[in-house]
Design an enzyme around this catalytic site. Structure first.
Site, PDB file in Angstrom:
ATOM      1  N   LYS A  73      44.145  70.086  19.849  1.00 37.86           N
ATOM      2  CA  LYS A  73      44.960  71.262  20.149  1.00 37.86           C
ATOM      3  C   LYS A  73      46.302  71.132  19.442  1.00 37.86           C
ATOM      4  O   LYS A  73      46.895  70.056  19.391  1.00 37.86           O
ATOM      5  CB  LYS A  73      45.152  71.370  21.661  1.00 37.86           C
ATOM      6  CG  LYS A  73      45.901  72.609  22.128  1.00 37.86           C
ATOM      7  CD  LYS A  73      45.934  72.641  23.647  1.00 37.86           C
ATOM      8  CE  LYS A  73      46.644  73.870  24.193  1.00 37.86           C
ATOM      9  NZ  LYS A  73      46.598  73.920  25.664  1.00 37.86           N
ATOM     10  N   SER A 143      44.906  77.886  27.620  1.00 29.82           N
ATOM     11  CA  SER A 143      45.518  77.959  26.306  1.00 29.82           C
ATOM     12  C   SER A 143      44.813  77.101  25.264  1.00 29.82           C
ATOM     13  O   SER A 143      45.160  77.125  24.092  1.00 29.82           O
ATOM     14  CB  SER A 143      46.990  77.539  26.403  1.00 29.82           C
ATOM     15  OG  SER A 143      47.091  76.183  26.848  1.00 29.82           O
ATOM     16  N   SER A 167      44.227  75.316  31.587  1.00 28.20           N
ATOM     17  CA  SER A 167      44.078  75.578  30.160  1.00 28.20           C
ATOM     18  C   SER A 167      43.035  74.748  29.445  1.00 28.20           C
ATOM     19  O   SER A 167      42.720  75.017  28.287  1.00 28.20           O
ATOM     20  CB  SER A 167      45.426  75.422  29.453  1.00 28.20           C
ATOM     21  OG  SER A 167      46.312  76.436  29.859  1.00 28.20           O
TER      22      SER A 167
END
Length: 444
Positions: A73, A143, A167
């Site tokens: 990420k 996210s 997330s």
């Protein structure tokens, strides 16, 4: 079967047997990225040359992650590469050093494919840049949407995400993969861009529970052999009578309850539990996250406010105006909630519940209307069932348990006592053994 279709465990076994090399595996996954990325947009950047170089050097490593291609990420620092947090506010940024998690994975021989998209600075549950792996007209979830989509589509063998209000688990559930939010503090966050320091967690997104155990073993030193067998005799599975099945899509509820029945067939004993302090969960979550995020971004928000997207900027500006007394009240509520959850968890070993109340909505859907006539924003709906584990810091594992009538994945989350990851992984793995082998998302 193509190499990009292999799980971490299967790819490691093929390489140990000499039937597959790290270079062949990485080339296969890079080819898959080229094939699906134009439709999915999971990656901020793909580091193909670096990945091939690391694959050629992988033979000097040992262990199950040797030569395994991964996505990180785009909040996670890797020396010399950009950490943009999917934001114009980070344009031109380069990390000076590896984050702890990136360093540990590199030391285990994992191969970095690239950085995956996040909702800007992880402040949202949509990841608007990225499309759902199963239906490109639906949201990826956030996210860590890029990480979950990449894994679901075979564009990464595993990935890391972060989880502040769901997330990791939300996009994992919406894309039909496994997502683990470990206990607060178990996995180091040094070198990972913060959203809310009292709620942030780093964890793996994988195709199987076994793979999650293998990655966690490297991140936190946990023993993957603790998965054991499928016999759950005597295990107490908490089934919430409140909160977790309130305002939940009937297909989601049916799939999760069927999965709980499957656990019971393996010997577990369902026990009804009352979730404490439910009316304060979201207020406490927001009361912590909003001011902490505003404090982290204080200087950048003053100097380049227009570099933020409007949805994130308004939240940061609102956080800057929150009274200190409200933040302190949220901290007190968090302490009380942790105490009450500890008491509740004395009655059970694991809690089983939906990860999210509804499968992935279409990208243009701003709200969800429930059968009782009430409605809520998509973000509020998705965070409602995942935030309790962030506020309390307990571990939570999301496991796919079926699909709805439109073919969209449904997730069940397992929650446990602090540092009980081994038990959650054991239960999730036992359930997984009763399911047919999962296929990658059929990206059209």
């Amino acid at each position: 079967m193509q190499p990009y279709e292999l799980t971490v465990a299967a790819a490691a076994a093929e390489m140990r047997a000499g039937r597959l090399s790290p270079v062949e595996l990485v080339d296969s996954v890079l080819g898959r990225i080229e094939q699906v990325e134009p439709r999915l947009h999971a990656y901020v950047s793909v580091l193909a040359d670096r990945a091939r170089q690391e694959a050629r050097a992988a033979d000097r490593f040992q262990g199950p992650l040797r030569g395994i291609p991964m996505g990180l990420k785009d909040l996670i620092d890797v020396a010399g590469t950009a950490t943009t947090a999917s934001s114009r506010a980070r344009a031109g940024h380069r990390a000076d050093a590896d984050s702890t998690v990136a360093a540990r994975l590199a030391a285990a021989g994992a191969v970095l494919l690239g950085k995956t998209h996040t909702h800007e600075f992880a402040y949202g549950l949509i990841t608007p840049q990225t499309n759902n792996a199963w239906d490109q007209e639906r949201i990826a979830g956030g996210s860590s949407g890029g990480s979950a989509v990449a894994v679901a589509a075979g564009a990464a063998t595993f990935a890391l995400g972060t989880d502040t209000g769901g997330s990791i688990r939300v996009p994992a559930a919406l894309n039909g993969v496994v997502g683990l939010k470990p206990t607060y503090g178990l996995v180091p966050r040094r070198g990972v861009t913060s959203l809310s320091w009292s709620l942030d967690h780093v964890g793996p997104i994988t195709r199987t529970v076994e793979d999650a155990a293998l990655v966690l073993a490297v991140l936190a030193g946990r023993d993957p052999s603790e998965l054991a067998g499928a016999d759950l005799t005597g295990l107490r599975i908490g089934v919430p009578r409140n909160h977790y099945f309130d305002r939940v899509d009937p297909e989601v509820e049916a799939a999760v309850r069927q999965a709980i029945d499957r656990l019971a067939s393996l010997g577990a004993r369902p026990v009804e539990v009352e979730i404490p302090m439910t009316r304060y969960i979201q207020a406490t979550h927001w009361g912590l996250m909003v001011p902490e995020a505003a404090a982290y971004h204080e200087q950048t928000l003053r100097t380049v406010p227009d570099a933020y997207g409007p949805d994130v900027r308004i939240l940061l500006e609102a956080g800057a105006l929150m009274p200190a007394a409200d933040y302190l009240r949220a901290q007190r509520a968090q302490t009380l909630m942790r105490q009450e959850w500890a008491r509740m968890m004395e009655e059970v070993d694991v809690i089983a519940a939906p990860t999210v109340p509804v499968t992935a909505v279409r990208a243009d859907a701003e709200s969800i209307t429930w059968p009782d006539g009430t409605s809520e924003s998509a973000s509020d709906a998705y965070v409602r069932l995942s935030a309790p584990a962030n506020v309390t810091g307990v571990p939570s594992l999301s496991v796919p348990v079926g699909r709805d009538g439109a073919g969209m994945p449904i997730g069940m989350q397992l929650l446990g006592k602090p540092f009980a990851e081994a038990l959650l992984l054991r239960v999730g793995h036992a359930y997984e053994q009763t399911e047919p082998a999962r296929e990658l998302a059929p990206v059209a």
